[in-house]
Design an enzyme around this catalytic site. Structure first.
Site, PDB file in Angstrom:
ATOM      1  N   ARG A   1      21.608   8.038  13.284  1.00 35.87           N
ATOM      2  CA  ARG A   1      20.865   9.178  12.690  1.00 35.87           C
ATOM      3  C   ARG A   1      21.402   9.573  11.313  1.00 35.87           C
ATOM      4  O   ARG A   1      21.195  10.689  10.852  1.00 35.87           O
ATOM      5  CB  ARG A   1      20.866  10.391  13.611  1.00 35.87           C
ATOM      6  CG  ARG A   1      20.170  10.142  14.929  1.00 35.87           C
ATOM      7  CD  ARG A   1      19.792  11.427  15.603  1.00 35.87           C
ATOM      8  NE  ARG A   1      19.120  11.152  16.845  1.00 35.87           N
ATOM      9  CZ  ARG A   1      19.745  10.939  17.997  1.00 35.87           C
ATOM     10  NH1 ARG A   1      21.071  11.008  18.057  1.00 35.87           N
ATOM     11  NH2 ARG A   1      19.076  10.675  19.082  1.00 35.87           N
TER      12      ARG A   1
ATOM     13  N   LYS B   1      15.651  11.342 -14.480  1.00 36.64           N
ATOM     14  CA  LYS B   1      15.277  11.101 -13.075  1.00 36.64           C
ATOM     15  C   LYS B   1      15.836  12.225 -12.204  1.00 36.64           C
ATOM     16  O   LYS B   1      15.137  12.753 -11.326  1.00 36.64           O
ATOM     17  CB  LYS B   1      15.811   9.726 -12.631  1.00 36.64           C
ATOM     18  CG  LYS B   1      15.553   9.372 -11.161  1.00 36.64           C
ATOM     19  CD  LYS B   1      14.150   8.854 -10.900  1.00 36.64           C
ATOM     20  CE  LYS B   1      13.763   8.873  -9.432  1.00 36.64           C
ATOM     21  NZ  LYS B   1      13.901   7.649  -8.701  1.00 36.64           N
TER      22      LYS B   1
ATOM     23  N   GLU C   1       8.293  14.665  -3.706  1.00 34.14           N
ATOM     24  CA  GLU C   1       7.070  14.218  -4.385  1.00 34.14           C
ATOM     25  C   GLU C   1       5.835  14.960  -3.902  1.00 34.14           C
ATOM     26  O   GLU C   1       4.855  14.377  -3.454  1.00 34.14           O
ATOM     27  CB  GLU C   1       6.867  12.698  -4.239  1.00 34.14           C
ATOM     28  CG  GLU C   1       5.888  12.168  -5.272  1.00 34.14           C
ATOM     29  CD  GLU C   1       5.796  10.646  -5.363  1.00 34.14           C
ATOM     30  OE1 GLU C   1       6.838   9.983  -5.230  1.00 34.14           O
ATOM     31  OE2 GLU C   1       4.693  10.157  -5.570  1.00 34.14           O
TER      32      GLU C   1
ATOM     33  N   ASN D   1       4.965   8.149 -11.790  1.00 35.05           N
ATOM     34  CA  ASN D   1       4.004   7.068 -11.548  1.00 35.05           C
ATOM     35  C   ASN D   1       3.197   6.705 -12.793  1.00 35.05           C
ATOM     36  O   ASN D   1       2.261   5.907 -12.703  1.00 35.05           O
ATOM     37  CB  ASN D   1       3.028   7.460 -10.426  1.00 35.05           C
ATOM     38  CG  ASN D   1       3.755   7.618  -9.114  1.00 35.05           C
ATOM     39  OD1 ASN D   1       4.708   6.893  -8.839  1.00 35.05           O
ATOM     40  ND2 ASN D   1       3.334   8.578  -8.312  1.00 35.05           N
TER      41      ASN D   1
ATOM     42  N   HIS E   1       0.209  -1.349 -10.083  1.00 37.19           N
ATOM     43  CA  HIS E   1       0.079  -1.811  -8.696  1.00 37.19           C
ATOM     44  C   HIS E   1      -1.178  -2.672  -8.532  1.00 37.19           C
ATOM     45  O   HIS E   1      -1.178  -3.646  -7.774  1.00 37.19           O
ATOM     46  CB  HIS E   1       0.043  -0.621  -7.733  1.00 37.19           C
ATOM     47  CG  HIS E   1       1.355   0.106  -7.670  1.00 37.19           C
ATOM     48  ND1 HIS E   1       1.471   1.415  -7.304  1.00 37.19           N
ATOM     49  CD2 HIS E   1       2.620  -0.304  -7.954  1.00 37.19           C
ATOM     50  CE1 HIS E   1       2.738   1.790  -7.370  1.00 37.19           C
ATOM     51  NE2 HIS E   1       3.463   0.753  -7.761  1.00 37.19           N
TER      52      HIS E   1
END
Ligand SMILES: NC(=O)c1ccc[n+]([C@@H]2O[C@H](COP(=O)([O-])OP(=O)(O)OC[C@H]3O[C@@H](n4cnc5c(N)ncnc54)[C@H](O)[C@@H]3O)[C@@H](O)[C@H]2O)c1
Length: 368
Positions: free
Chosen positions: A121, A227, A237, A245, A252
């Protein structure tokens, strides 16, 4: 030594950037995650060089070290690799407090990060990114995960590291195509947030491509600051992090349709597709009157000087590219969401762009 602090509501950690850091990593890991045992999960290609240096550094700091490597590349960023790594950690009886140290590019930091997020975990994670892309993007911000046959990065978790340790000297051995891939993300950061970073890259193209360590260190630091700021503003996000993006919805679609994808087209690495995607998104913003033409001109000129593509005559047909954009996981409610520049250093998220305007942007990068 440069240090960038990442302060999130539940997590706080440092990104340390210093030439020659990896062989001296032990003390930093000990501060971040003191324990008797550590797992070093590394890119197999780096085993004999940086892997051996980091292993010795950890041993010198008093860790018993489980060393496991695996090949980088998207084909290995999968659940089979994750299962093999779980097995190794379980067989070695790694405990809850034992740090996992991830050494490699984005494939390794994403995969080993996911293992650290889920083993028992969650165990402490230290990332040591070795590609420019991983230094300025993948290793900071806590996105971990792997690919499945249904798509890239569909299984994963947000899991912040305890420490990110960056040694810009390791970039000396990075293949130039990989370096350029990271540079595309650096240019992206300049366009979305920081005109001074954009100018810094413009001023230092030759030194960057010569891998001058001091310049690379400053480049990495400036990008990590951006960043980190974006992640601190929007960790999961839900808003502003989507600005990262910029260029990626187009990219993409290129990646999905280039050789081996949905259509017969040329082959582009991720960073090359991002470069083309940024040019297309900027052409679209200019055509819609959202952004001055000068931004598009500056962007193209810098990408070309860095050796990145700005036009692609061999793309798949526009109808296929538009279909691929609609399949992107960032599409919301069937609408293509694009990040478009407003000016150098500022972008907006736009969801109401007509298809014919997007089609015209694709035509703009065919170089016709
Ligand atoms: N988690 C995130 O926020 C995030 C962000 C961006 C990208 N990513 C992920 O990152 C991955 C791409 O990362 P990448 O481009 O670093 O790819 P990668 O990890 O496959 O590394 C690229 C190549 O460079 C080699 N390499 C790595 N470091 C080297 C060095 N110092 N010297 C010589 N060769 C070296 C590797 O062996 C590999 O062949 C993708 O899977 C992408 O999804 C994640």
């Amino acid at each position: 030594m440069a240090v960038v602090e990442v302060n999130l509501p539940q997590h706080r950690y440092r990104v340390v950037i210093e030439p020659g850091l990896l062989p001296r990593l032990g003390a930093l890991v000990r501060e971040a995650a003191p324990h008797g045992q550590a797992a070093l999960l590394a890119d197999r290609a780096l085993g004999a060089t940086h892997g051996a240096a980091v292993e010795s550094a950890l041993r010198a700091a008093g860790y018993r070290v489980l060393y496991r490597d695996f090949p980088a590349g998207e084909d290995h960023k999968n659940l089979d690799t994750v299962r093999d790594l779980y097995t190794a950690l379980l067989d070695a009886h790694l405990e809850r407090g034992s740090p996992v140290v991830a050494l490699g590019g984005g494939v390794v930091t994403d995969t080993a990060g996911f293992v650290a997020a889920t083993y028992l975990r969650g165990v402490p994670l230290v990332t040591c990114p070795t590609t420019l892309l991983a230094m300025v993007d993948a290793a900071v911000g806590g996105k971990t995960g792997v690919n499945v046959p249904q798509g890239k990065n569909l299984i994963g978790s947000f899991y912040q590291p305890r420490l990110v340790a960056i040694d810009p000297e390791v970039l000396a051995t990075l293949p130039v195509r990989e370096l350029r891939g990271g540079l595309a993300e650096c240019v992206k950061h300049g366009v979305i947030r920081d005109p001074e970073l954009f100018e810094f890259i413009e001023r230092n193209v030759a030194a960057i491509l010569r891998r001058q360590t001091g310049v690379l260190g400053e480049l990495v630091e400036r990008n990590v600051r951006i960043k980190a700021a974006v992640v601190m503003a929007d960790e999961k996000e839900t808003g502003e992090r989507a600005h990262l993006n910029f260029g990626h919805t187009f990219a993409h679609a290129i990646e999905a349709t280039c050789a081996g994808g949905m259509g017969a087209a040329g082959s582009y690495e991720h960073g090359e597709a991002v470069a083309l995607g940024m040019v297309a998104a900027t052409a679209l913003a200019v055509a819609c009157g959202r952004c001055p033409q000068a931004v598009g001109t500056q962007l193209k000129a810098l990408l070309e000087r860095l050796g990145l593509p700005t036009c692609a005559p061999d793309l798949a047909p526009t109808a296929i590219l538009l279909d691929a954009m609609r399949l992107d996981k960032k599409v919301a409610g069937g609408r293509i969401r694009l990040v478009l520049p407003d000016r150098m250093g500022g972008v907006s998220i736009v969801s109401d762009t007509p298809d014919d305007a997007i089609a015209a942007a694709w035509e703009a990068i065919r170089g016709a």
